[in-house]
Write an enzyme that holds these catalytic residues in place. Structure first.
Site, PDB file in Angstrom:
ATOM      1  N   ASN A  11     -11.598  -1.399   0.033  1.00 44.39           N
ATOM      2  CA  ASN A  11     -10.600  -0.993   1.016  1.00 44.39           C
ATOM      3  C   ASN A  11     -10.186  -2.064   2.019  1.00 44.39           C
ATOM      4  OD1 ASN A  11      -9.660   1.690   0.545  1.00 44.39           O
ATOM      5  ND2 ASN A  11     -11.722   2.440   0.962  1.00 44.39           N
ATOM      6  N   ASP A  35      -2.636   5.531  -3.373  1.00 43.60           N
ATOM      7  CA  ASP A  35      -3.028   6.535  -2.384  1.00 43.60           C
ATOM      8  C   ASP A  35      -1.879   7.483  -2.073  1.00 43.60           C
ATOM      9  OD1 ASP A  35      -5.629   5.744  -2.107  1.00 43.60           O
ATOM     10  OD2 ASP A  35      -5.359   4.674  -0.222  1.00 43.60           O
ATOM     11  N   ASP A  78     -15.784  10.027   0.084  1.00 40.54           N
ATOM     12  CA  ASP A  78     -16.443   9.343   1.203  1.00 40.54           C
ATOM     13  C   ASP A  78     -17.111  10.352   2.148  1.00 40.54           C
ATOM     14  OD1 ASP A  78     -17.203   7.374   2.944  1.00 40.54           O
ATOM     15  OD2 ASP A  78     -15.181   6.591   3.288  1.00 40.54           O
ATOM     16  N   ARG A 129     -10.409  -2.052   8.872  1.00 40.36           N
ATOM     17  CA  ARG A 129     -10.974  -0.709   8.670  1.00 40.36           C
ATOM     18  C   ARG A 129     -12.451  -0.673   9.087  1.00 40.36           C
ATOM     19  NH1 ARG A 129     -12.627   3.065   4.281  1.00 40.36           N
ATOM     20  NH2 ARG A 129     -11.531   5.031   4.610  1.00 40.36           N
ATOM     21  N   LYS A 179     -16.417   6.660  -8.469  1.00 41.23           N
ATOM     22  CA  LYS A 179     -15.152   6.085  -7.992  1.00 41.23           C
ATOM     23  C   LYS A 179     -15.506   4.882  -7.129  1.00 41.23           C
ATOM     24  CE  LYS A 179     -10.754   7.061  -5.767  1.00 41.23           C
ATOM     25  NZ  LYS A 179      -9.794   8.117  -5.350  1.00 41.23           N
ATOM     26  N   TRP A 180     -15.161   3.684  -7.621  1.00 34.86           N
ATOM     27  CA  TRP A 180     -15.558   2.414  -6.997  1.00 34.86           C
ATOM     28  C   TRP A 180     -14.366   1.889  -6.204  1.00 34.86           C
ATOM     29  CZ3 TRP A 180     -20.125  -0.550  -8.751  1.00 34.86           C
ATOM     30  CH2 TRP A 180     -20.235  -1.806  -8.153  1.00 34.86           C
ATOM     31  N   ASP A 181     -14.493   1.914  -4.878  1.00 36.71           N
ATOM     32  CA  ASP A 181     -13.368   1.565  -4.008  1.00 36.71           C
ATOM     33  C   ASP A 181     -13.524   0.156  -3.427  1.00 36.71           C
ATOM     34  OD1 ASP A 181     -10.961   1.987  -2.689  1.00 36.71           O
ATOM     35  OD2 ASP A 181     -11.554   3.938  -1.898  1.00 36.71           O
ATOM     36  N   TRP A 221       0.840  -1.191   0.000  1.00 38.23           N
ATOM     37  CA  TRP A 221       0.000   0.000   0.000  1.00 38.23           C
ATOM     38  C   TRP A 221       0.882   1.251   0.000  1.00 38.23           C
ATOM     39  CZ3 TRP A 221      -0.387   3.977   3.644  1.00 38.23           C
ATOM     40  CH2 TRP A 221      -1.395   4.906   3.386  1.00 38.23           C
ATOM     41  N   CYS A 278     -10.676   1.651  -7.850  1.00 31.78           N
ATOM     42  CA  CYS A 278      -9.779   2.012  -6.752  1.00 31.78           C
ATOM     43  C   CYS A 278      -9.821   0.892  -5.731  1.00 31.78           C
ATOM     44  CB  CYS A 278     -10.213   3.334  -6.120  1.00 31.78           C
ATOM     45  SG  CYS A 278      -9.262   3.819  -4.667  1.00 31.78           S
TER      46      CYS A 278
END
Length: 697
Positions: A454, A520, A341, A417, A450-452, A175, A498
């Protein structure tokens, strides 16, 4: 169109500069003949009559020569196909026949084999000098027959010709430090890279390249790239007789992909291969051209300059605050404004709200439509951030459907997270997400998503399913199906992939998204190495890069000029992610000048041919984009030593007999001088950068 001999047992596929040939022996073994410079069918036939070596009992004549090694028989290499039926595993196939088709998707060769109830089809398609390969497996038994268990089904195996020594290139990282290029000699045994995380991963991109003595512009390079967005594995093996094979496909091990019932089939992702004799740069340009022509949706369109609100506001957002940022973004020339977000559900931090995809009524009392319309009135498109595959335990969705997440019965559900992973292999989960996202995209004039993603898979269980390990594959297929359905219903909406930065970048997701979030890490100096690695396989047309604040508070506290930050980000799809409400009027005016300049060079950057002039290894680094008679050079000086000016950079792909005007200075240069003696950038000091435009006159 693929060529075949009169017996229908030798085939040749050819592109502009390369050819690929295979042959089925009299005993129905499929052997590899050639991959490299263009040859004729007669050459392939001559290769086909060469006998296989006669080894003693401890070696196999097929190893290193077989096109798609299966499990079973006298084979000792890693099998590409492993199938289990009750009481038996392994494959003994017979050749059935071949088919060739031409169509909109290109000329395709299909080689068909059969082992009892199992039908195996190997697919080949030549696009330019890129060979696409994939495999289809079908259960052709009748009703009541036992299912076939696919333990492993790789997409393809690539056989590399003999050389004195091979060097392996790969992209590794973590990351905030993705896509870092490394090269090392290939040694005997296997080198295995992949992902066990349920997504492509930050740790490795599914790409490898082999060369013997290539440079940036000369020498043979073989490259392979897998189009899959879940767990995967690529193995590069140098066998005992020094032959080399590359095996790749979906799944991180051989524990099982799926069960095939009678009448069902399984199609692997594409594993694409490329040969060139124009060095690493030539390989990259060929990969980029292939993706722009055949992979990336609407690749001929320019991607807009965007502003993203994340680093400016984090979770503390409101409609009025976003409108203020939008006015400032429009003033510097931004074309797409994205609310990140924090706009939905009870999302005031990362602990709650994921899964509840309705606007927060306190922050957006009338929904997103008023803000979207205001952004449109400012002359910009409007976008939002989503993370549909995730859910917070503190959400209405999870309270209603705790069984919709991936979990192992009797085990703690691991939160990363503060979130869990929804099981997109379930039809009811996909249908819920479709309804929520379709409603959302229909409720306001939204132009971009924007498709994340995480977090990684940790508890990939599905207690109610008879074959729960199929989740690893079917989650990704569910993601693809959902994206395909949304794109069809909302053709004017662009999507960005993303995953905490560059955690989901591959040919599979790129065929369904318009750009990707590279990392990021927005530090402009770190980004040079990340973007250098990314460019080995993927084009600038999809490489999103932002200008953020200085010092860089996200990672390292480094101070850099606005000039350096902009020129670093202008090497891809330019974005701005700083807190514009804190920028001075002088900074905003300078930003407007850089954005205007980017729009002028955007056709070259996003659609031109890339030449990496100097790698970011300290000192000066530079890239050049060429399109028609125009060229632009982006150069960065990381540090200056002993007061010496930055060295000249030798340019590429110019006409040595022509003259070129530098639009910044008005100077005229001969092409031969730029090619052989280089261009002085005028950079001095630390973290300096420049843009030089050249136009043929």
């Amino acid at each position: 169109m693929p060529e075949s001999d009169a017996d229908g047992r030798t085939w040749l596929l050819s592109g502009p500069a390369s050819s690929y040939a295979v042959h089925v022996t009299e005993t129905d073994e499929l052997v590899h003949l050639h991959w490299g410079p263009r040859i004729e069918l007669a050459d392939a036939q001559a290769l086909a009559v060469r006998p296989l070596p006669d080894y003693w009992a401890f070696e196999s004549p097929l190893d290193g020569r077989e096109e798609y090694p299966v499990e079973g028989g006298a084979r000792f290499v890693r099998p590409a196909l492993s199938v289990r039926t009750p009481g038996r595993r392994g494959t003994e196939w017979s050749f059935v026949g071949h088919e060739t088709d031409g169509g909109e998707e290109g000329d395709e060769l299909r080689l068909r084999f059969r082992d009892g109830r199992l039908a195996v089809t190997l697919h080949y398609r030549m696009r330019g000098d890129v060979v696409e390969r994939w495999t289809t497996l079908r259960h052709e038994g009748g009703q009541g027959d036992e299912p076939l268990e696919l333990l492993r089904a790789d997409s393809a195996v690539w056989t590399i010709p003999d050389r004195d020594g091979w060097r392996l290139s790969q992209l590794h990282g973590r990351w905030a430090a993705e896509s870092r290029l490394t090269r090392a000699p290939l040694t005997y045994g296997e080198k295995v890279i992949g992902s066990r995380r349920g997504h492509t991963s930050h740790q490795h991109l599914p790409w490898v390249a082999l060369d013997a003595d290539a440079t940036e512009e000369r020498g043979e390079v073989y490259g392979c790239a897998l189009g899959w967005s879940g767990s995967w594995r690529i193995s590069v093996a140098q066998l005992p007789d020094a032959r080399v094979q590359i095996t790749g496909g979906a799944g991180h091990d051989d524990s099982g992909l799926t069960l095939l019932a009678p009448g069902e089939d399984f199609t692997t992702p594409v594993f694409a291969g490329l040969w060139t004799d124009e060095g690493f740069g030539g390989a990259s340009r060929a990969w980029h051209a292939y993706q722009r022509a055949h992979v990336i949706p609407d690749a001929e369109r320019d991607r807009p300059v965007l502003f993203n609100s994340w680093e400016a506001t984090y979770f503390d957002i409101s409609e009025e605050q976003q409108a203020t940022l939008a006015r400032r973004a429009a003033a510097v020339g931004v074309e797409l404004f994205v609310v990140d977000d924090g706009w939905f559900g009870a999302r005031t931090g990362d602990h709650a709200g994921l899964g509840d995809w309705t606007p927060n009524p306190d922050r957006f009392p009338k929904g997103l439509k008023p803000l979207a319309e205001y952004v449109h009135a400012l002359g910009m498109q409007f976008g939002i951030w989503v993370e549909p595959e995730m859910v917070n335990p503190d959400s209405d969705l999870y309270r209603a459907h705790p069984d919709w997440v991936q979990f192992q019965p009797g085990r703690r559900r691991t939160e990363l997270r503060n979130q869990l992973v929804l099981n997109l292999a379930r039809e009811d989960v996909r249908e819920y997400l479709w309804q929520r996202l379709d409603t959302l995209l229909s409720s306001a004039p939204i132009d971009y998503v924007k498709w994340d993603f995480n977090r990684c898979f940790t508890d990939a269980g599905w207690p109610d399913d008879p074959y729960p390990q199929r989740l690893w594959v079917d989650h990704v297929r569910g993601l693809y199906a959902l994206l395909d359905r949304l794109r069809e219903a909302h053709p004017g909406v662009a999507f960005e992939s993303c995953s905490g930065g560059g955690g989901r970048i591959d040919l599979g997701i790129m065929s369904r998204t318009d750009q990707v979030w590279t990392s990021d890490n927005t530090d402009p100096l770190d980004r040079l190495a990340i973007q250098h690695g990314f460019s080995q396989i993927h084009p600038a047309r999809v490489m999103a890069a932002w200008v953020t604040d200085s010092p860089n508070t996200q990672l390292n506290g480094r101070v850099s000029s606005l000039r350096f930050r902009f020129v670093s980000a202008m090497a891809g799809v330019l974005g701005v992610g700083g807190d514009l409400s804190e920028w001075t009027e002088e900074e905003l005016a300078e930003a407007r000048r850089w954005v205007d300049l980017y729009k002028e060079i955007r056709p070259l950057v996003q659609h031109g041919d890339l030449h990496r002039l100097r790698a970011p290894e300290g000192g000066l680094s530079a890239v050049q984009y060429v399109r028609g008679g125009e060229s632009v050079v982006l150069a960065w000086l990381q540090s200056q030593r002993y007061g010496e000016p930055a060295p000249a950079v030798r340019l590429r792909s110019l006409d040595p007999k022509a003259s070129y005007e530098c639009l910044e200075t008005g100077e005229v240069h001969r092409g031969a001088v730029l090619l052989h003696h280089g261009l002085r950038t005028g950079l001095r000091g630390d973290l300096d950068a420049t843009v030089v435009r050249l136009c043929r006159i």
